[in-house]
Design an enzyme around this catalytic site. Structure first.
Site, PDB file in Angstrom:
ATOM      1  N   SER A   1       1.343   4.633   1.717  1.00 61.18           N
ATOM      2  CA  SER A   1       0.894   5.131   3.016  1.00 61.18           C
ATOM      3  C   SER A   1       0.010   6.365   2.842  1.00 61.18           C
ATOM      4  O   SER A   1       0.025   7.006   1.796  1.00 61.18           O
ATOM      5  CB  SER A   1       2.103   5.506   3.882  1.00 61.18           C
ATOM      6  OG  SER A   1       2.963   4.411   4.015  1.00 61.18           O
TER       7      SER A   1
ATOM      8  N   HIS B   1      11.632  -4.903  -2.048  1.00 67.37           N
ATOM      9  CA  HIS B   1      11.943  -6.293  -2.399  1.00 67.37           C
ATOM     10  C   HIS B   1      11.046  -6.903  -3.482  1.00 67.37           C
ATOM     11  O   HIS B   1      11.329  -7.998  -3.938  1.00 67.37           O
ATOM     12  CB  HIS B   1      12.022  -7.187  -1.145  1.00 67.37           C
ATOM     13  CG  HIS B   1      10.711  -7.428  -0.459  1.00 67.37           C
ATOM     14  ND1 HIS B   1      10.580  -8.387   0.532  1.00 67.37           N
ATOM     15  CD2 HIS B   1       9.495  -6.838  -0.574  1.00 67.37           C
ATOM     16  CE1 HIS B   1       9.336  -8.360   0.962  1.00 67.37           C
ATOM     17  NE2 HIS B   1       8.669  -7.446   0.318  1.00 67.37           N
TER      18      HIS B   1
ATOM     19  N   THR C   1       0.851  -1.197   0.000  1.00 68.35           N
ATOM     20  CA  THR C   1       0.000   0.000   0.000  1.00 68.35           C
ATOM     21  C   THR C   1       0.881   1.240   0.000  1.00 68.35           C
ATOM     22  O   THR C   1       1.981   1.214   0.549  1.00 68.35           O
ATOM     23  CB  THR C   1      -0.899   0.074   1.261  1.00 68.35           C
ATOM     24  OG1 THR C   1      -0.062  -0.090   2.408  1.00 68.35           O
ATOM     25  CG2 THR C   1      -1.978  -0.974   1.266  1.00 68.35           C
TER      26      THR C   1
ATOM     27  N   ASP D   1      16.547  -6.812  -0.082  1.00 68.31           N
ATOM     28  CA  ASP D   1      15.972  -6.923   1.261  1.00 68.31           C
ATOM     29  C   ASP D   1      16.358  -5.695   2.081  1.00 68.31           C
ATOM     30  O   ASP D   1      17.511  -5.539   2.473  1.00 68.31           O
ATOM     31  CB  ASP D   1      16.475  -8.200   1.939  1.00 68.31           C
ATOM     32  CG  ASP D   1      15.771  -8.449   3.255  1.00 68.31           C
ATOM     33  OD1 ASP D   1      15.109  -7.512   3.780  1.00 68.31           O
ATOM     34  OD2 ASP D   1      15.871  -9.573   3.776  1.00 68.31           O
TER      35      ASP D   1
ATOM     36  N   SER E   1       5.579   2.565  -3.786  1.00 61.32           N
ATOM     37  CA  SER E   1       5.162   3.366  -4.943  1.00 61.32           C
ATOM     38  C   SER E   1       6.238   4.334  -5.421  1.00 61.32           C
ATOM     39  O   SER E   1       6.151   4.861  -6.529  1.00 61.32           O
ATOM     40  CB  SER E   1       3.940   4.192  -4.550  1.00 61.32           C
ATOM     41  OG  SER E   1       4.312   5.115  -3.529  1.00 61.32           O
TER      42      SER E   1
HETATM   43  N1  SAH Z   1       6.427   4.186   1.586  1.00 59.79           N
HETATM   44  C1  SAH Z   1       5.831   3.242   0.683  1.00 59.79           C
HETATM   45  C2  SAH Z   1       5.254   2.119   1.551  1.00 59.79           C
HETATM   46  C3  SAH Z   1       4.917   0.914   0.836  1.00 59.79           C
HETATM   47  S1  SAH Z   1       4.206  -0.362   1.875  1.00 59.79           S
HETATM   48  C4  SAH Z   1       4.733   3.940  -0.096  1.00 59.79           C
HETATM   49  O1  SAH Z   1       4.086   4.782   0.496  1.00 59.79           O
HETATM   50  O2  SAH Z   1       4.513   3.665  -1.268  1.00 59.79           O
HETATM   51  C5  SAH Z   1       5.636  -1.191   2.420  1.00 59.79           C
HETATM   52  C6  SAH Z   1       6.538  -1.710   1.351  1.00 59.79           C
HETATM   53  O3  SAH Z   1       7.578  -2.443   1.964  1.00 59.79           O
HETATM   54  C7  SAH Z   1       5.872  -2.662   0.359  1.00 59.79           C
HETATM   55  O4  SAH Z   1       6.063  -2.141  -0.935  1.00 59.79           O
HETATM   56  C8  SAH Z   1       6.612  -3.984   0.544  1.00 59.79           C
HETATM   57  O5  SAH Z   1       6.774  -4.698  -0.662  1.00 59.79           O
HETATM   58  C9  SAH Z   1       7.941  -3.498   1.095  1.00 59.79           C
HETATM   59  N2  SAH Z   1       8.705  -4.486   1.878  1.00 59.79           N
HETATM   60  C10 SAH Z   1       8.251  -5.345   2.813  1.00 59.79           C
HETATM   61  N3  SAH Z   1       9.272  -6.090   3.313  1.00 59.79           N
HETATM   62  C11 SAH Z   1      10.407  -5.657   2.681  1.00 59.79           C
HETATM   63  C12 SAH Z   1      11.785  -6.029   2.770  1.00 59.79           C
HETATM   64  N4  SAH Z   1      12.211  -6.998   3.597  1.00 59.79           N
HETATM   65  N5  SAH Z   1      12.656  -5.378   1.987  1.00 59.79           N
HETATM   66  C13 SAH Z   1      12.252  -4.401   1.126  1.00 59.79           C
HETATM   67  N6  SAH Z   1      10.979  -4.011   0.998  1.00 59.79           N
HETATM   68  C14 SAH Z   1      10.054  -4.636   1.771  1.00 59.79           C
END
Ligand code: SAH
Length: 227
Positions: free
Chosen positions: A62, A118, A60, A150, A91
């Site tokens: 935020s 990731h 999502t 990661d 995003s």
């Molecule tokens: N700040 C972003 C938040 C996206 S939601 C926005 O507003 O668009 C959180 C994101 O973290 C997701 O896209 C998910 O794929 C990513 N995520 C979850 N675990 C992760 C990891 N271990 N390493 C990198 N990204 C990760």
């Protein structure tokens, strides 16, 4: 407080948040006004709602008030020319806001934002979003970079960072991210599982680290990469 701030245009969304006291910084307002949220969401009709929205792949974007809060918390470390890491960049929206803050007059082109995400499809999509939002040149010049990986490991290659934003909740404080903070530097990170809090991690000039709990939140977790 969240829903009250929604607007019919991007500028209206930002000015409603300012008026409602969601945040106070004119610098943050100016940076957020430069980033059109419609370029980062799937459902353009809801772009200027102050709420999170699905962006595919279980992720999502935020809510704008959380992005504003994060940028304002990190602001003392987002001087022109600073280096920033955005973990779970999704995003790409916050990468854009952070970039406008560090690519300000006086930065001499030194400001840099690295997003680490990731889900490879989101890396690709967020890069397209950033281009659509007018940041193609910054991408071409590697002043914004979105990498697949990661985020719990950080991205040491481009560190250390003046500021680190983490957009998904860590069950406990990730050591590598604290290591990759500059001295001085600041991180904004949701920590916890069933109950989560935003923790502000400050590293001072001597490398001493302090943690301050800010607010209760509900973020998706930092996880292993989906198969
Ligand atoms: N700040 C972003 C938040 C996206 S939601 C926005 O507003 O668009 C959180 C994101 O973290 C997701 O896209 C998910 O794929 C990513 N995520 C979850 N675990 C992760 C990891 N271990 N390493 C990198 N990204 C990760």
């Amino acid at each position: 407080m969240a829903w009250r701030s929604s607007g019919s245009t991007n500028a209206e969304l930002i000015s409603n948040m300012l008026r409602n006291g969601v945040f106070n910084s004119e610098r943050v307002a100016a940076a957020m006004t430069k980033v059109d949220r419609a370029n980062y969401v799937l459902d353009k009709g809801d772009a200027y709602m102050d709420s999170p929205q699905r962006i595919g792949y279980g992720a999502t974007i935020s809510a704008p008030h959380m992005h504003a809060h994060a940028a304002e918390t990190l602001l003392p470390f987002l001087r022109p020319g600073a280096r920033v890491l955005d973990v779970g960049s999704g995003s790409g929206y916050l990468c854009a806001v952070l970039f406008h803050l560090v690519d300000a007059p006086g930065s001499q082109g030194q400001g840099k934002v690295v997003g680490i995400e990731h889900v490879p499809e989101l890396v690709e999509r967020s890069t397209e979003n950033l281009r659509r939002d007018g940041l193609g040149r910054a991408l071409d010049e590697a002043r914004i970079e979105v990498v697949a990986g990661d985020g719990r490991e950080g991205y040491a290659r481009e560190g250390p960072y003046d500021a680190i934003h983490v957009g998904a909740a860590a069950p406990s404080m990730p050591k590598k991210l604290v290591e990759q903070l500059k001295a001085p530097g600041r991180m904004f990170i949701p920590v916890g599982t069933s109950e989560q809090k935003i923790v502000q991690v400050d590293k001072d000039e001597t490398g001493a680290v302090t943690e301050t709990e800010l607010i209760d939140v509900m973020y998706v977790p930092l996880t292993d990469r989906p198969q």
